[in-house]
Design a protein around this motif. Structure first.
Motif, PDB file in Angstrom:
ATOM      1  N   ALA A 227       0.841  -1.256  -0.064  1.00 20.33           N
ATOM      2  CA  ALA A 227       0.039   0.025  -0.105  1.00 20.33           C
ATOM      3  C   ALA A 227       1.105   1.255   0.087  1.00 20.33           C
ATOM      4  CB  ALA A 227      -0.812  -0.066   1.049  1.00 20.33           C
ATOM      5  N   VAL A 228       1.452   1.411  -1.152  1.00 21.98           N
ATOM      6  CA  VAL A 228       2.473   2.473  -1.547  1.00 21.98           C
ATOM      7  C   VAL A 228       1.861   3.687  -2.077  1.00 21.98           C
ATOM      8  CG1 VAL A 228       5.004   3.143  -1.804  1.00 21.98           C
ATOM      9  CG2 VAL A 228       4.346   0.842  -0.898  1.00 21.98           C
ATOM     10  N   GLY A 229       1.775   4.939  -1.868  1.00 21.03           N
ATOM     11  CA  GLY A 229       1.734   6.005  -2.328  1.00 21.03           C
ATOM     12  C   GLY A 229       0.049   6.172  -2.867  1.00 21.03           C
ATOM     13  N   HIS A 230      -0.026   6.778  -3.775  1.00 16.09           N
ATOM     14  CA  HIS A 230      -1.581   6.908  -4.427  1.00 16.09           C
ATOM     15  C   HIS A 230      -1.820   5.834  -5.582  1.00 16.09           C
ATOM     16  CE1 HIS A 230      -1.547  10.516  -1.996  1.00 16.09           C
ATOM     17  NE2 HIS A 230      -0.738  11.181  -2.688  1.00 16.09           N
ATOM     18  N   GLU A 231      -3.207   5.812  -5.876  1.00 12.78           N
ATOM     19  CA  GLU A 231      -3.499   4.955  -6.805  1.00 12.78           C
ATOM     20  C   GLU A 231      -2.873   4.989  -8.203  1.00 12.78           C
ATOM     21  OE1 GLU A 231      -7.653   3.387  -8.883  1.00 12.78           O
ATOM     22  OE2 GLU A 231      -7.620   5.184  -7.409  1.00 12.78           O
ATOM     23  N   THR A 232      -2.100   6.024  -8.582  1.00 10.44           N
ATOM     24  CA  THR A 232      -1.429   5.908  -9.820  1.00 10.44           C
ATOM     25  C   THR A 232      -0.023   5.743  -9.566  1.00 10.44           C
ATOM     26  OG1 THR A 232      -0.953   8.485  -9.541  1.00 10.44           O
ATOM     27  CG2 THR A 232      -2.932   7.694 -10.917  1.00 10.44           C
ATOM     28  N   ASP A 233       0.631   5.630  -8.343  1.00 12.79           N
ATOM     29  CA  ASP A 233       1.847   5.351  -8.185  1.00 12.79           C
ATOM     30  C   ASP A 233       2.077   3.782  -7.984  1.00 12.79           C
ATOM     31  OD1 ASP A 233       2.581   7.892  -7.621  1.00 12.79           O
ATOM     32  OD2 ASP A 233       1.712   7.769  -5.648  1.00 12.79           O
ATOM     33  N   TYR A 234       3.086   3.335  -8.961  1.00 11.26           N
ATOM     34  CA  TYR A 234       3.224   1.952  -8.941  1.00 11.26           C
ATOM     35  C   TYR A 234       4.842   1.646  -8.547  1.00 11.26           C
ATOM     36  CZ  TYR A 234      -0.868   0.227 -10.762  1.00 11.26           C
ATOM     37  OH  TYR A 234      -2.302   0.028 -11.180  1.00 11.26           O
ATOM     38  N   THR A 235       5.376   0.659  -7.660  1.00  9.06           N
ATOM     39  CA  THR A 235       6.513   0.416  -7.148  1.00  9.06           C
ATOM     40  C   THR A 235       6.946  -1.312  -7.553  1.00  9.06           C
ATOM     41  OG1 THR A 235       5.990  -0.029  -5.079  1.00  9.06           O
ATOM     42  CG2 THR A 235       6.331   2.125  -5.644  1.00  9.06           C
ATOM     43  N   ILE A 236       8.057  -1.521  -7.357  1.00  4.06           N
ATOM     44  CA  ILE A 236       8.427  -2.951  -7.259  1.00  4.06           C
ATOM     45  C   ILE A 236       7.600  -3.847  -6.186  1.00  4.06           C
ATOM     46  CG2 ILE A 236      10.190  -4.531  -6.941  1.00  4.06           C
ATOM     47  CD1 ILE A 236      10.368  -3.203  -9.934  1.00  4.06           C
ATOM     48  N   CYS A 237       7.541  -3.266  -5.252  1.00  3.04           N
ATOM     49  CA  CYS A 237       6.802  -3.838  -3.924  1.00  3.04           C
ATOM     50  C   CYS A 237       5.216  -4.117  -4.562  1.00  3.04           C
ATOM     51  CB  CYS A 237       6.711  -2.732  -2.814  1.00  3.04           C
ATOM     52  SG  CYS A 237       8.376  -2.766  -1.962  1.00  3.04           S
ATOM     53  N   ASP A 238       4.732  -3.349  -5.273  1.00  2.00           N
ATOM     54  CA  ASP A 238       3.346  -3.660  -5.511  1.00  2.00           C
ATOM     55  C   ASP A 238       3.383  -4.963  -6.595  1.00  2.00           C
ATOM     56  OD1 ASP A 238       2.558  -1.184  -4.556  1.00  2.00           O
ATOM     57  OD2 ASP A 238       2.720  -0.229  -6.442  1.00  2.00           O
ATOM     58  N   PHE A 239       4.385  -5.320  -7.378  1.00  2.00           N
ATOM     59  CA  PHE A 239       4.372  -6.280  -8.253  1.00  2.00           C
ATOM     60  C   PHE A 239       4.671  -7.712  -7.615  1.00  2.00           C
ATOM     61  CE2 PHE A 239       5.171  -2.490 -11.123  1.00  2.00           C
ATOM     62  CZ  PHE A 239       4.014  -2.548 -11.687  1.00  2.00           C
ATOM     63  N   CYS A 240       5.618  -7.390  -6.518  1.00  2.00           N
ATOM     64  CA  CYS A 240       5.814  -8.842  -5.739  1.00  2.00           C
ATOM     65  C   CYS A 240       4.875  -9.145  -4.773  1.00  2.00           C
ATOM     66  CB  CYS A 240       7.374  -8.321  -5.208  1.00  2.00           C
ATOM     67  SG  CYS A 240       8.801  -8.363  -6.604  1.00  2.00           S
TER      68      CYS A 240
END
Length: 404
Positions: free
Chosen positions: A233-246
């Motif tokens: 649960a990092v940032g806002h809805e438009t923010d994507y990080t490596i954490c999101d994918f893993c």
């Protein structure tokens, strides 16, 4: 003296003329971060260019994209070149962009894309590896900063949805050079415990530089290897990080993560009430049906007069026994007649019966039947079988029939 009034259109046209005639505003170079970027089917793009305290609306028409060698995205820091103006229809101030170039952060985007592609090929983002999130976790672990709005937002949402939760926080920096190491440490600490059912890694919004620690490859691998389900649960809805994918599940915001991890208690109680009512109704209908069946059985004449039922069945057995006896007798007589007929036919073919009528059978010494004068010669020994024995004789003469 009354002042002359002008129309809104005249006002917008006058301001547009002033802006276009200004030597600075007609040849602008502005740097900032892209936000709210959207490109329409027409090929034109609209976005905000912002810094720490301000933002300005921008538009870039389709024809100008041929001059740039990258795809603009939210969070990118860029330099835009163009002119200031207003949109005459609504008087909105905006910058008409003729050219754009990356401004420093472009290297981060390239690194992010390369890292994402490499880890995807290794299978670190595979859906088949993702673990289900437990429906009612007994204890929730959160890796985030213990200060600030994020943890308070999570607690507020959990308090509202299911006050009986249990929360354990692993404090960590969420920005800066040391943040990724602290995030990994907090994650592993929570994952090593037997009493944690799900882990949330959380941080509020920010620029790509602010969120860069969540793009750390080691952190992504730690999430992938964790035995406990992890929600990013990092940032806002438009923010994507490596954490999101893993992670096993991505939440657009920390508050959304709290909603995803814990169901609404009132909704559960409401569903339980409805289910309880349905179960009670089903039980009443079941007992009612069984009661009717019991009443029907108790009134059945087989139970009211069992002797009558037994006598009826005994009589039925007698009738069936009589029919069976008659059937067997009839079948036996029929089979007996057939056997007698076949026996008579067989007896008529018995060679001994023929001998009893005065006939005899002549064979040579080897047992071969002598059925022609050609079968013997003078002085051959023959055996004559009659009804009560055999006669051995020697041929003294052979007399064939005339004409043979």
């Amino acid at each position: 003296m009354e002042q002359t009034a002008i129309s809104v259109s005249e006002l917008n046209a006058y301001v547009s003329t002033l802006l276009s005639s200004d030597s600075v505003l007609c040849q602008l170079c502005v740097k900032g971060e892209i936000s709210g970027y959207k490109r329409y089917p027409s090929g034109h793009a609209y976005f905000q260019l912002k810094d720490e305290s301000s933002s300005v609306s921008c538009v870039m028409f389709k024809g100008n994209f041929s001059h740039i060698d990258f795809v603009p995205e939210n969070g990118m820091k860029v330099r835009i070149y163009g002119r200031a103006g207003i949109y005459a229809v609504d008087g909105k101030f905006q910058v008409y962009v003729s050219f754009m170039q990356e401004d420093g952060l472009g290297e981060l985007f390239k690194e992010f894309e390369l890292r994402k592609e490499r880890m995807a090929k290794e299978g670190l983002f595979d859906e088949s590896h993702k673990k289900p999130i437990p429906y009612l976790p007994k204890r929730i672990g959160v890796v985030t900063s213990p200060k600030g709005a994020v943890i308070q937002d999570i607690i507020n949402v959990l308090n509202r949805r299911f006050p009986n939760y249990d929360l354990l926080i692993a404090p960590s920096a969420v920005q800066g050079k040391e943040a990724s190491a602290e995030l990994i440490k907090g994650l592993k600490m929570l994952d090593s415990r037997d009493d944690i059912d799900v882990i949330i890694i959380a941080r509020g919004g920010g620029s790509m530089e602010d969120l860069w620690c969540f793009n750390d490859e080691a952190l992504g691998r730690a999430i992938y290897e964790a035995e406990t389900p992890v929600i990013s649960a990092v940032g806002h809805e438009t923010d994507y990080t490596i954490c999101d994918f893993c992670s096993d599940l991505r939440a657009p915001t920390p508050s959304a993560a709290a909603e995803l991890v814990m169901p609404n208690k009132e909704e559960i109680l409401s569903r339980l009430d409805v289910s309880g009512g349905k179960l009670a109704l089903a039980m009443r209908n079941f007992m009612k049906n069984k009661s009717h069946q019991w009443e029907s059985l108790t009134k059945h004449r087989a139970l009211l007069a069992p002797r009558f039922r037994i006598e009826k069945e005994m009589q039925r057995c007698d009738v069936l026994s009589s029919k069976l006896s008659e059937k067997m007798t009839s079948s036996f007589e029929k089979k007996k007649g057939i056997f007698t007929t076949d026996l008579a036919k067989l007896g008529a073919l018995d060679p001994m019966k023929v001998l009893l009528r005065g006939y005899s059978r002549v064979t040579d010494t080897s047992g071969k039947t002598v059925d022609s004068v050609k079968c013997v010669n003078i002085k051959d020994e023959v055996v004559i079988s009659v009804s009560d024995g055999t006669i051995r004789s020697t041929v003294s003469k052979v007399e064939p029939k005339e004409g043979e």
